[in-house]
Design an enzyme around this catalytic site. Structure first.
Site, PDB file in Angstrom:
ATOM      1  N   GLN A   9      -0.533  97.712  77.280  1.00  9.86           N
ATOM      2  CA  GLN A   9       0.820  98.117  76.927  1.00  9.86           C
ATOM      3  C   GLN A   9       0.993  98.097  75.417  1.00  9.86           C
ATOM      4  O   GLN A   9       0.508  97.200  74.734  1.00  9.86           O
ATOM      5  CB  GLN A   9       1.809  97.143  77.582  1.00  9.86           C
ATOM      6  N   SER A  87      -5.624  93.328  79.034  1.00 10.89           N
ATOM      7  CA  SER A  87      -4.426  93.103  79.848  1.00 10.89           C
ATOM      8  C   SER A  87      -4.268  94.207  80.901  1.00 10.89           C
ATOM      9  O   SER A  87      -5.102  94.350  81.792  1.00 10.89           O
ATOM     10  CB  SER A  87      -3.196  93.002  78.936  1.00 10.89           C
ATOM     11  N   LEU A  88      -3.220  95.034  80.787  1.00 10.23           N
ATOM     12  CA  LEU A  88      -3.048  96.171  81.698  1.00 10.23           C
ATOM     13  C   LEU A  88      -4.315  97.007  81.795  1.00 10.23           C
ATOM     14  O   LEU A  88      -4.658  97.532  82.857  1.00 10.23           O
ATOM     15  CB  LEU A  88      -1.885  97.031  81.199  1.00 10.23           C
ATOM     16  N   ARG A 112       2.967  95.675  89.480  1.00  8.23           N
ATOM     17  CA  ARG A 112       2.819  94.697  88.402  1.00  8.23           C
ATOM     18  C   ARG A 112       3.926  94.875  87.365  1.00  8.23           C
ATOM     19  O   ARG A 112       4.555  93.907  86.920  1.00  8.23           O
ATOM     20  CB  ARG A 112       1.441  94.884  87.747  1.00  8.23           C
ATOM     21  N   HIS A 195       1.384  86.872  79.770  1.00 10.77           N
ATOM     22  CA  HIS A 195       0.204  86.005  79.766  1.00 10.77           C
ATOM     23  C   HIS A 195       0.555  84.556  79.409  1.00 10.77           C
ATOM     24  O   HIS A 195      -0.133  83.901  78.638  1.00 10.77           O
ATOM     25  CB  HIS A 195      -0.890  86.573  78.851  1.00 10.77           C
ATOM     26  N   GLN A 244      -4.641  86.689  86.204  1.00  9.36           N
ATOM     27  CA  GLN A 244      -4.542  87.370  84.906  1.00  9.36           C
ATOM     28  C   GLN A 244      -3.168  87.268  84.256  1.00  9.36           C
ATOM     29  O   GLN A 244      -3.054  87.059  83.045  1.00  9.36           O
ATOM     30  CB  GLN A 244      -4.942  88.839  85.064  1.00  9.36           C
TER      31      GLN A 244
END
Length: 289
Positions: A9, A87-88, A112, A195, A244
């Site tokens: 992102q 991440s994503l 998500r 996170h 995650q």
């Protein structure tokens, strides 16, 4: 060995993927399939929407995922020997290595994004970039002064760590980081404490969706965010993905491990080139494009 990497992102921009849509039948088919799965025309927002439109989490995450997967699919002359995503971007990487079907991954990405948005509304949070301090020092300061409300969330490259947590606590921690030698510690324009433990409600919401999704044997290893290690076991990949959202993104260690394991060239797929810049800072001798 070729390493394929995928951004997260923040990489989005107005007009993203439009050139691919207009010039490749496969890209057009995948975009239209995504519109159908999501239940709205995300391509209209990607191609013509404002920067503000694209900032919406429920748009940003599937948009970056879609662009990234299409870009990697269209490069038919190369096949990855290893993959990773920030991440994503880990969901894009899972498609690229064959661990998830495109359609299944898009559904997970959409769920998500919605779960993360709801978690942000329940417990407002933020993130801040800390520049000029060693990874261990940032982690140590968070543990000593963060009261369990601020953690080191993204280890992006040497001297660049992102912290995450409750708004007031992050602001206090920025001051502590500067007092301990950070060149800069500045809030990022994000809507949540990604996170970090504040994402636990989102992780719980996503839990059943991940458990009920079929994971396949990948044809090459994926280096996952939670521990930066290569993985090819579908069930272990699933377990790592469950962790995650509330765990740190260990990007610096991921890139270093990929290089140790033989990566000789990195290819970034998706909007922007953020990861190329990070890889150059981690190891300037390895080509990244």
């Amino acid at each position: 060995m070729n390493a394929f990497v995928f951004p997260g992102q923040g990489a989005q921009f107005t007009g993203m993927c439009k050139d691919l849509y207009e010039s490749h039948n496969e890209a057009r088919e995948m975009c239209e399939k995504a519109n159908e799965i999501l239940g709205f025309r995300i391509t209209d927002i990607m191609f013509e929407g404002t920067a503000e439109d694209l900032k919406r989490t429920d748009v940003t995450q599937p948009a970056v995922f879609l662009h990234s997967v299409i870009a990697s699919r269209l490069l038919t002359t190369l096949r990855p020997d290893m993959v990773a995503g920030h991440s994503l971007g880990e969901f894009s990487a899972l498609v690229a290595c064959g661990a998830l079907r495109f359609e299944d991954a898009l559904v997970l990405v959409s769920k998500r994004a919605q779960a993360m948005q709801r978690a942000c509304e329940v417990q407002p949070g933020t993130m801040a970039a800390v520049l000029g301090l060693a990874d261990d020092k940032v982690d140590e300061l968070c543990q000593a002064h963060g009261a369990g409300m601020v953690v080191a969330a993204n280890f992006n490259c040497p001297g660049q760590v992102v912290i995450s947590g409750a708004v007031e606590e992050v602001d206090k921690m920025c001051g502590i980081m500067k007092e301990n030698g950070a060149k800069r510690a500045l809030r990022l324009p994000v809507g949540g404490a990604f996170h970090s433990p504040l994402m636990q409600p989102a992780a719980e919401e996503l839990h059943d969706a991940i458990l009920n999704t079929e994971f396949h044997q990948p044809f090459c290893p994926i280096y996952q965010n939670v521990n930066a290690y290569p993985q090819t076991n579908p069930e272990q990949i699933r377990e790592n993905l469950l962790l995650q959202l509330t765990s740190s993104v260990r990007w610096t260690q991921t890139v270093r491990n990929m290089i140790v394991d033989g990566a000789t060239h990195f290819y970034e797929f998706g909007p922007g080139d953020v990861l190329k810049g990070l890889i150059h800072k981690i190891n300037p001798d390895i080509p990244a494009e």
